[in-house]
Design an enzyme around this catalytic site. Structure first.
Site, PDB file in Angstrom:
ATOM      1  N   PHE A   1     124.181 -35.459  72.590  1.00  0.00           N
ATOM      2  CA  PHE A   1     123.461 -35.152  73.840  1.00  0.00           C
ATOM      3  C   PHE A   1     124.517 -34.985  74.917  1.00  0.00           C
ATOM      4  O   PHE A   1     125.159 -35.964  75.313  1.00  0.00           O
ATOM      5  CB  PHE A   1     122.548 -36.351  74.119  1.00  0.00           C
ATOM      6  CG  PHE A   1     121.590 -36.226  75.262  1.00  0.00           C
ATOM      7  CD1 PHE A   1     120.366 -35.578  75.100  1.00  0.00           C
ATOM      8  CD2 PHE A   1     121.862 -36.809  76.487  1.00  0.00           C
ATOM      9  CE1 PHE A   1     119.445 -35.511  76.143  1.00  0.00           C
ATOM     10  CE2 PHE A   1     120.953 -36.750  77.534  1.00  0.00           C
ATOM     11  CZ  PHE A   1     119.743 -36.101  77.360  1.00  0.00           C
TER      12      PHE A   1
ATOM     13  N   PRO B   1     132.721 -34.614  84.096  1.00  0.00           N
ATOM     14  CA  PRO B   1     133.717 -35.422  84.812  1.00  0.00           C
ATOM     15  C   PRO B   1     133.272 -35.735  86.247  1.00  0.00           C
ATOM     16  O   PRO B   1     133.502 -36.821  86.761  1.00  0.00           O
ATOM     17  CB  PRO B   1     134.965 -34.544  84.788  1.00  0.00           C
ATOM     18  CG  PRO B   1     134.815 -33.714  83.546  1.00  0.00           C
ATOM     19  CD  PRO B   1     133.344 -33.469  83.388  1.00  0.00           C
TER      20      PRO B   1
ATOM     21  N   TRP C   1     132.315 -38.076  78.051  1.00  0.00           N
ATOM     22  CA  TRP C   1     131.639 -39.279  77.529  1.00  0.00           C
ATOM     23  C   TRP C   1     130.573 -38.874  76.526  1.00  0.00           C
ATOM     24  O   TRP C   1     129.489 -39.447  76.501  1.00  0.00           O
ATOM     25  CB  TRP C   1     130.975 -40.113  78.649  1.00  0.00           C
ATOM     26  CG  TRP C   1     131.774 -40.239  79.884  1.00  0.00           C
ATOM     27  CD1 TRP C   1     131.396 -39.859  81.136  1.00  0.00           C
ATOM     28  CD2 TRP C   1     133.092 -40.807  80.023  1.00  0.00           C
ATOM     29  NE1 TRP C   1     132.395 -40.137  82.034  1.00  0.00           N
ATOM     30  CE2 TRP C   1     133.438 -40.708  81.385  1.00  0.00           C
ATOM     31  CE3 TRP C   1     133.997 -41.369  79.119  1.00  0.00           C
ATOM     32  CZ2 TRP C   1     134.659 -41.140  81.876  1.00  0.00           C
ATOM     33  CZ3 TRP C   1     135.214 -41.810  79.603  1.00  0.00           C
ATOM     34  CH2 TRP C   1     135.514 -41.695  80.966  1.00  0.00           C
ATOM     35  N   ILE C   2     130.837 -37.866  75.717  1.00  0.00           N
ATOM     36  CA  ILE C   2     129.814 -37.379  74.796  1.00  0.00           C
ATOM     37  C   ILE C   2     129.911 -38.125  73.465  1.00  0.00           C
ATOM     38  O   ILE C   2     130.862 -37.947  72.700  1.00  0.00           O
ATOM     39  CB  ILE C   2     129.932 -35.841  74.582  1.00  0.00           C
ATOM     40  CG1 ILE C   2     129.930 -35.129  75.947  1.00  0.00           C
ATOM     41  CG2 ILE C   2     128.814 -35.334  73.677  1.00  0.00           C
ATOM     42  CD1 ILE C   2     128.778 -35.489  76.877  1.00  0.00           C
TER      43      ILE C   2
ATOM     44  N   ARG D   1     115.666 -44.551  76.870  1.00  0.00           N
ATOM     45  CA  ARG D   1     116.208 -45.667  77.652  1.00  0.00           C
ATOM     46  C   ARG D   1     115.619 -47.011  77.212  1.00  0.00           C
ATOM     47  O   ARG D   1     116.311 -48.022  77.192  1.00  0.00           O
ATOM     48  CB  ARG D   1     115.897 -45.463  79.140  1.00  0.00           C
ATOM     49  CG  ARG D   1     116.968 -44.707  79.852  1.00  0.00           C
ATOM     50  CD  ARG D   1     116.637 -44.504  81.305  1.00  0.00           C
ATOM     51  NE  ARG D   1     117.688 -43.678  81.900  1.00  0.00           N
ATOM     52  CZ  ARG D   1     117.520 -42.944  82.983  1.00  0.00           C
ATOM     53  NH1 ARG D   1     116.354 -42.915  83.606  1.00  0.00           N
ATOM     54  NH2 ARG D   1     118.521 -42.238  83.458  1.00  0.00           N
TER      55      ARG D   1
ATOM     56  N   GLN E   1     123.044 -82.277  77.264  1.00  0.00           N
ATOM     57  CA  GLN E   1     122.037 -81.604  78.103  1.00  0.00           C
ATOM     58  C   GLN E   1     122.574 -80.326  78.737  1.00  0.00           C
ATOM     59  O   GLN E   1     121.832 -79.361  78.918  1.00  0.00           O
ATOM     60  CB  GLN E   1     121.555 -82.557  79.199  1.00  0.00           C
ATOM     61  CG  GLN E   1     120.550 -83.559  78.688  1.00  0.00           C
ATOM     62  CD  GLN E   1     119.773 -84.226  79.798  1.00  0.00           C
ATOM     63  OE1 GLN E   1     120.085 -84.053  80.975  1.00  0.00           O
ATOM     64  NE2 GLN E   1     118.786 -85.008  79.435  1.00  0.00           N
TER      65      GLN E   1
ATOM     66  N   GLY F   1     137.551 -71.462  72.299  1.00  0.00           N
ATOM     67  CA  GLY F   1     138.620 -70.546  71.885  1.00  0.00           C
ATOM     68  C   GLY F   1     138.185 -69.572  70.803  1.00  0.00           C
ATOM     69  O   GLY F   1     138.584 -68.396  70.805  1.00  0.00           O
TER      70      GLY F   1
ATOM     71  N   GLU G   1     123.364 -43.713  79.504  1.00  0.00           N
ATOM     72  CA  GLU G   1     121.949 -43.329  79.681  1.00  0.00           C
ATOM     73  C   GLU G   1     121.373 -43.850  80.995  1.00  0.00           C
ATOM     74  O   GLU G   1     120.228 -44.288  81.055  1.00  0.00           O
ATOM     75  CB  GLU G   1     121.108 -43.746  78.483  1.00  0.00           C
ATOM     76  CG  GLU G   1     121.360 -42.854  77.287  1.00  0.00           C
ATOM     77  CD  GLU G   1     120.532 -43.204  76.084  1.00  0.00           C
ATOM     78  OE1 GLU G   1     119.327 -43.380  76.223  1.00  0.00           O
ATOM     79  OE2 GLU G   1     121.127 -43.305  74.987  1.00  0.00           O
TER      80      GLU G   1
HETATM   81  N1  COS Z   1     110.477 -37.046  83.883  1.00  0.00           N
HETATM   82  C1  COS Z   1     110.065 -35.797  84.252  1.00  0.00           C
HETATM   83  N2  COS Z   1     110.432 -35.233  85.429  1.00  0.00           N
HETATM   84  C2  COS Z   1     111.242 -35.953  86.243  1.00  0.00           C
HETATM   85  C3  COS Z   1     111.710 -37.248  85.902  1.00  0.00           C
HETATM   86  C4  COS Z   1     111.274 -37.790  84.668  1.00  0.00           C
HETATM   87  N3  COS Z   1     111.655 -39.007  84.299  1.00  0.00           N
HETATM   88  N4  COS Z   1     112.482 -37.728  86.905  1.00  0.00           N
HETATM   89  C5  COS Z   1     112.511 -36.769  87.836  1.00  0.00           C
HETATM   90  N5  COS Z   1     111.767 -35.698  87.434  1.00  0.00           N
HETATM   91  C6  COS Z   1     111.513 -34.482  88.193  1.00  0.00           C
HETATM   92  C7  COS Z   1     110.992 -34.829  89.581  1.00  0.00           C
HETATM   93  O1  COS Z   1     109.576 -34.957  89.558  1.00  0.00           O
HETATM   94  C8  COS Z   1     111.447 -33.644  90.393  1.00  0.00           C
HETATM   95  O2  COS Z   1     110.561 -32.574  90.140  1.00  0.00           O
HETATM   96  P1  COS Z   1     110.173 -31.492  91.305  1.00  0.00           P
HETATM   97  O3  COS Z   1     111.493 -30.843  91.667  1.00  0.00           O
HETATM   98  O4  COS Z   1     109.226 -30.582  90.638  1.00  0.00           O
HETATM   99  O5  COS Z   1     109.607 -32.298  92.429  1.00  0.00           O
HETATM  100  C9  COS Z   1     112.793 -33.286  89.793  1.00  0.00           C
HETATM  101  O6  COS Z   1     112.748 -33.796  88.448  1.00  0.00           O
HETATM  102  C10 COS Z   1     113.963 -33.877  90.539  1.00  0.00           C
HETATM  103  O7  COS Z   1     113.797 -35.286  90.605  1.00  0.00           O
HETATM  104  P2  COS Z   1     114.564 -36.239  91.657  1.00  0.00           P
HETATM  105  O8  COS Z   1     114.441 -35.612  93.036  1.00  0.00           O
HETATM  106  O9  COS Z   1     114.081 -37.633  91.464  1.00  0.00           O
HETATM  107  O10 COS Z   1     116.083 -36.084  91.179  1.00  0.00           O
HETATM  108  P3  COS Z   1     117.455 -36.700  91.737  1.00  0.00           P
HETATM  109  O11 COS Z   1     118.475 -35.646  91.633  1.00  0.00           O
HETATM  110  O12 COS Z   1     117.238 -37.390  93.036  1.00  0.00           O
HETATM  111  O13 COS Z   1     117.910 -37.746  90.575  1.00  0.00           O
HETATM  112  C11 COS Z   1     118.203 -39.747  89.276  1.00  0.00           C
HETATM  113  C12 COS Z   1     117.302 -38.760  90.106  1.00  0.00           C
HETATM  114  C13 COS Z   1     119.395 -40.343  90.002  1.00  0.00           C
HETATM  115  C14 COS Z   1     117.225 -40.839  88.919  1.00  0.00           C
HETATM  116  C15 COS Z   1     118.668 -39.001  87.980  1.00  0.00           C
HETATM  117  O14 COS Z   1     119.686 -38.072  88.280  1.00  0.00           O
HETATM  118  C16 COS Z   1     119.163 -39.926  86.879  1.00  0.00           C
HETATM  119  O15 COS Z   1     118.373 -40.521  86.139  1.00  0.00           O
HETATM  120  N6  COS Z   1     120.480 -40.047  86.732  1.00  0.00           N
HETATM  121  C17 COS Z   1     121.116 -40.789  85.669  1.00  0.00           C
HETATM  122  C18 COS Z   1     121.319 -39.877  84.536  1.00  0.00           C
HETATM  123  C19 COS Z   1     121.896 -40.507  83.362  1.00  0.00           C
HETATM  124  O16 COS Z   1     121.203 -41.215  82.674  1.00  0.00           O
HETATM  125  N7  COS Z   1     123.180 -40.203  83.123  1.00  0.00           N
HETATM  126  C20 COS Z   1     123.871 -40.718  81.995  1.00  0.00           C
HETATM  127  C21 COS Z   1     124.174 -39.596  81.068  1.00  0.00           C
HETATM  128  S1  COS Z   1     123.128 -39.482  79.727  1.00  0.00           S
HETATM  129  S2  COS Z   1     124.013 -40.484  78.373  1.00  0.00           S
END
Ligand code: COS
Length: 384
Positions: free
Chosen positions: A125, A130, A158-159, A243, A279, A341, A364
């Site tokens: 995934f 970066p 980080w893949i 998650r 305890q 230890g 994630e």
């Molecule tokens: N399921 C479906 N749709 C979703 C969603 C979800 N869980 N979360 C957000 N959306 C949708 C929102 O409804 C919104 O839709 P509209 O544009 O139609 O209104 C759109 O996606 C954007 O959502 P939002 O404004 O909440 O996005 P942000 O950019 O503010 O980001 C976070 C939100 C920070 C929560 C997100 O970027 C995140 O989860 N980041 C971490 C990612 C991660 O896990 N990285 C590790 C790499 S994977 S190993």
């Protein structure tokens, strides 16, 4: 290890049978996992899990079936308690194939899912970059439409499974709109020209991990998952499912740490009596057991809610992952402390757990991101 949580109302008989089946497999096969050559170990683990039929649950067999999150969570909890690398190998087949199993066409599902479910193909995934890990909307890898193809350029890092994967789900900017609405998801074969492993990344709990480059990487339009512009939602919805299972893996690590500590406290004498009579030690054991049960409740609440058909479990999954991973870190740290230890000797089970747990608070969606997700959810509810 106690399995009393299996009598909770979150589970059906099929889950109890499954937990027993995967537990028996783990007891037989995971007595020694070689961390010297993690690529070879991972390939072997995927093959073995596939041969035993245990990867069938990582993606639904046909379109009418759904991923069962409780089944995935029980598998991860069990495998993690035995060997972190086995949990990793199992989990990545689910997460890597997740966008296909949740959003793919019949052709995409037919081409890839039989192979990821049998262990014939290893999945990855590729979301983080970066300069954008937590802020997914700022992804800069591009996918340019060129005739009936897309051409990918950019870098992912980080893949997990980078270097050994047969297929990568790559999120790239197609530009339908700025930010989160201009991303798309693609299936890219591991041997696709233009995909190159730029760097293998060694980490504290070794597993295959890489930085990957895409230079003029051409894929057919049929590699697009869902519609162009839907990539952000595909990534988020996939993470919503998986998650919870990260929380489950943390729970498995924590249970193992508690178990190791209970055995030590019963066997080791201190000040003329078993350690478990003290305890102060009992206080630690009580805290550990409490955190394990609280984590399990949040993990299986989230899994059950999704399995019952909830459209979104964003908040429940974030709570499960945040709490279970942070709690497991505390439980494992206490386990190391109570082992003295011995707890920091390389290769001791609690020393291994101490290294294994750390990344789960980051990948994630880091703990800080989970807090953002939870806060947004409660704030929007309060506004209604
Ligand atoms: N399921 C479906 N749709 C979703 C969603 C979800 N869980 N979360 C957000 N959306 C949708 C929102 O409804 C919104 O839709 P509209 O544009 O139609 O209104 C759109 O996606 C954007 O959502 P939002 O404004 O909440 O996005 P942000 O950019 O503010 O980001 C976070 C939100 C920070 C929560 C997100 O970027 C995140 O989860 N980041 C971490 C990612 C991660 O896990 N990285 C590790 C790499 S994977 S190993």
């Amino acid at each position: 290890m106690t399995a009393s949580h299996l009598s909770w109302p979150f589970f059906e008989d099929r889950h109890r049978i499954w937990a027993e089946r995967i537990g028996a497999w783990a007891r037989e096969k995971l007595t020694h996992v070689d961390h010297g050559d993690v690529d070879a170990s991972c390939r072997e683990l995927v093959r073995e899990l596939g041969r035993a039929g245990l990867l069938q649950v990582t993606a639904p067999g046909d379109r009418n079936e759904k991923l069962d999150v409780r089944t995935l969570a029980l598998a991860r909890e069990t495998l993690a308690a035995h060997a972190g690398l086995a949990d990793f190998a199992f989990a990545m087949q689910g997460l890597g194939a997740g966008p296909i199993s949740l959003f793919g066409t019949d052709e995409q599902r037919g081409e890839w899912l039989p192979k990821t479910r049998s262990g014939e193909a290893i999945a990855a995934f590729a979301l983080s970059e970066p300069a954008s890990g937590s802020d997914v909307a700022s992804i800069s890898t591009t996918a340019r439409c060129d005739g009936s193809d897309y051409v990918l350029d950019g870098e992912k890092t980080w893949i997990s499974n980078g270097g050994i994967a047969d297929l990568y789900i790559v999120f790239a900017r197609t530009g339908e709109a700025p930010g989160s609405r201009g991303l798309s998801a693609f299936i890219v074969r591991g041997d696709n020209p233009g995909l190159r492993i730029a760097e293998r990344i060694p980490v504290i709990a070794p597993h295959p991990l890489a930085r990957i480059r895409f230079d003029d990487c051409r894929v057919p339009a049929s590699a697009l998952i869902g519609r162009a512009g839907e990539g952000f939602k595909i990534a988020m919805a996939t993470l919503d499912v998986f998650r919870t299972t990260v929380g489950a893996a943390a729970l498995g690590f924590a249970r193992r740490a508690l178990n190791e500590t209970l055995q030590r406290a019963a066997k080791r004498d201190l000040f003329g009596a078993p350690m478990s009579d003290l305890q102060m030690v009992q206080g630690h054991l009580a805290d550990m057991a409490l955190e394990v049960d609280a984590a399990a409740l949040l993990v299986y609440r989230a899994a059950w809610t999704k399995d019952m058909g909830a459209a979104r479990v964003t908040r429940e999954a974030a709570m499960a992952k945040l709490y279970a991973t942070e709690a497991a870190q505390r439980v494992i740290d206490t386990a190391v402390q109570l082992h003295g230890g011995a707890g920091v000797v390389s290769g001791h089970p609690v020393e291994t757990l101490y290294r294994e747990i750390r990344a789960l608070r980051i990948y994630e969606g880091a703990s800080d991101v989970q807090k953002i997700v939870i806060a947004r959810s409660v704030l929007s509810e309060a506004e209604r």
